[in-house]
Design an enzyme around this catalytic site. Structure first.
Site, PDB file in Angstrom:
ATOM      1  N   HIS A 413      -7.077  -5.319  -6.582  1.00 20.22           N
ATOM      2  CA  HIS A 413      -6.573  -4.034  -7.074  1.00 20.22           C
ATOM      3  C   HIS A 413      -6.010  -3.160  -5.955  1.00 20.22           C
ATOM      4  O   HIS A 413      -5.437  -2.102  -6.218  1.00 20.22           O
ATOM      5  CB  HIS A 413      -7.688  -3.276  -7.805  1.00 20.22           C
ATOM      6  CG  HIS A 413      -7.209  -2.434  -8.934  1.00 20.22           C
ATOM      7  ND1 HIS A 413      -5.876  -2.186  -9.172  1.00 20.22           N
ATOM      8  CD2 HIS A 413      -7.880  -1.764  -9.907  1.00 20.22           C
ATOM      9  CE1 HIS A 413      -5.745  -1.406 -10.228  1.00 20.22           C
ATOM     10  NE2 HIS A 413      -6.950  -1.136 -10.700  1.00 20.22           N
ATOM     11  N   ASP A 417      -1.714  -3.771  -9.608  1.00 24.45           N
ATOM     12  CA  ASP A 417      -2.165  -2.833 -10.629  1.00 24.45           C
ATOM     13  C   ASP A 417      -2.480  -3.577 -11.918  1.00 24.45           C
ATOM     14  O   ASP A 417      -1.957  -4.668 -12.172  1.00 24.45           O
ATOM     15  CB  ASP A 417      -1.091  -1.771 -10.892  1.00 24.45           C
ATOM     16  CG  ASP A 417      -0.858  -0.874  -9.683  1.00 24.45           C
ATOM     17  OD1 ASP A 417      -1.808  -0.714  -8.882  1.00 24.45           O
ATOM     18  OD2 ASP A 417       0.268  -0.359  -9.531  1.00 24.45           O
TER      19      ASP A 417
END
Length: 440
Positions: A413, A417
């Site tokens: 992450h 995204d």
């Protein structure tokens, strides 16, 4: 009569040493050229090493379990079968003397070649420097050892080395770190070292317990898994996929593929679907380098293979350029060579995305750990018939038996995204559910 030296091979440019894990022949055994002679284990791969010539194994210089630099003499072959018979019966070479008693080695640039095998070349001096050649060799270890030392704030020169002339090996530094004095923690008191590395407490075995030291490949896997969880911000997305169309296409084509020596599996279709979509979603085919993102030019998909002795990830290079037949052939070939220890270092390097397939063992789904320095890994759950609500073209619903499976992707992450990951998975799902028959 001729003698042929058997050396520790260099299994890749970045590999500086190897562990001789098992001799496949005994002293006095006949050996054919290219017949497997011994097994080695390195930071990259386990492999069987073939004999460089036909003859008889006359001497064993490096014992099983010993780690030595590449190009070290590990054994000697006699090219005539009767050569040993004319001499007193030979026994395996005794274990090498402690490193503190070893003769002074050559300077680091010649470290892989023991001084006794230098064909009469004069030994180099230390140039009048403060350190001896042995001290320079001890402190100038492999990049991997220096990296571990830096992460743990360890001075390599303080570690007794078990390698050639006191060279500090990976096992030496990991053992040193593990045995470093620490306050006795409680079982759940996992803590961070000053260097930010997670440590686990030592657990005392009870009477009757069996303590099994980790193999090299198990230790490497453990190190990589802990490192990945510490480095990447792991997040996962799960998509349920209807594999009914794939099952139908596979059923029609499986025999044709088998006649060409190729096993057409569900995994082959999944690899193809990922390869087709990684170019469309380059952030998933990337790597993190410090505070930068590297978008890989190639699409090289690693396939995790579970072995009796550990886990390894051979890589299908340029997977986006292969047909389904080419991918199926590569999956079968790499899996077979992994199980028979025939992989080369190049076979397990330069991966850009990884797929792991525990579904063959039956789990509904799983959350895999990212294979560093990649940013995503796809886990495949069990593919099986399940009841599914199906909506007809007129909008009516019914329950039907469909071939279903779960795809789970763990991603980093820091750079990927959630929307990017889900768009990639949605495209993979669409291709699998609408796979063109002409592409089979």
């Amino acid at each position: 009569m001729a003698r042929v030296d058997v050396l520790m091979p260099q299994m890749g440019e970045s590999i500086a040493e190897g562990t001789l894990s098992k001799w496949l022949k005994k002293v006095g055994d006949p050996v054919k050229r290219d017949e497997p002679l011994f097994e080695i284990s390195t930071d990259k791969v386990d492999a069987e090493i073939p004999a460089p010539a036909a003859g008889v194994l006359a001497e064993i210089k490096v014992q099983e379990g010993q780690t030595v630099p590449v190009q070290t003499l590990v054994g000697v072959l006699e090219t005539e079968a009767g050569a040993i018979a004319s001499k007193p019966a030979a026994a395996p070479a005794p274990a090498p003397a402690p490193v503190a008693q070893a003769p002074s080695p050559q300077p680091p640039q010649r470290a892989p070649e023991p001084a006794a095998r230098q064909s009469g070349r004069p030994a180099d001096g230390d140039g009048g420097g403060v350190q001896t050649a042995e001290q320079r060799l001890r402190t100038k270890s492999t990049p991997l050892v220096r990296k571990i030392a830096a992460e743990h704030s360890v001075d390599i020169s303080r570690i007794p080395g078990s390698g050639y002339a006191g060279r500090v090996t990976k096992q030496d530094i990991l053992g040193y770190i593990e045995k470093a004095p620490t306050a006795a923690p409680t079982y759940d008191a996992r803590r961070m070292t000053p260097a930010g590395v997670l440590e686990h407490p030592t657990v005392e075995p009870w009477p009757g317990d069996r303590v099994e030291p980790w193999s090299k490949i198990r230790k490497i896997t453990a190190d990589h898994m802990v490192l990945s969880k510490r480095v990447s911000a792991h997040v996962a997305s799960m998509f349920e996929v209807d594999f009914t169309r794939i099952a139908q296409l596979r059923g029609k084509a499986k025999q044709t593929y088998a006649e060409r020596g190729v096993n057409l599996t569900f995994l082959s279709f999944i690899v193809k679907a990922c390869a087709e979509n990684l170019r469309k979603h380059p952030i998933v085919n990337a790597a993190v380098s410090s505070d930068s993102t590297i978008y890989r030019a190639d699409v090289n998909i690693g396939i995790a293979v579970a072995l009796d002795w550990g886990l390894i990830v051979p890589v299908i290079k340029h997977a986006d350029e292969l047909s389904l037949m080419g991918i199926a052939r590569a999956v079968s070939d790499l899996g077979e060579r992994a199980r028979t220890k025939k992989l080369s270092p190049d076979d397990i390097q330069r991966g850009t995305f990884t797929i792991t397939n525990p579904g063959g063992f039956g789990p509904y789904a799983g959350i895999p750990i990212i294979n560093q320095p990649q940013v995503a890994i796809l886990g495949v759950g069990a593919i099986e018939k399940r009841p599914k609500v199906v909506t007809a073209s007129d909008g009516t619903d019914s329950i039907a038996v469909r071939t279903m499976g779960m795809l789970t992707m763990s991603y980093d992450h820091r750079v990927v995204d959630g929307a990017d990951a889900d768009k990639f998975l949605a495209d993979v799902k669409t291709l699998l559910q609408e796979f063109p028959e002409g592409a089979v």
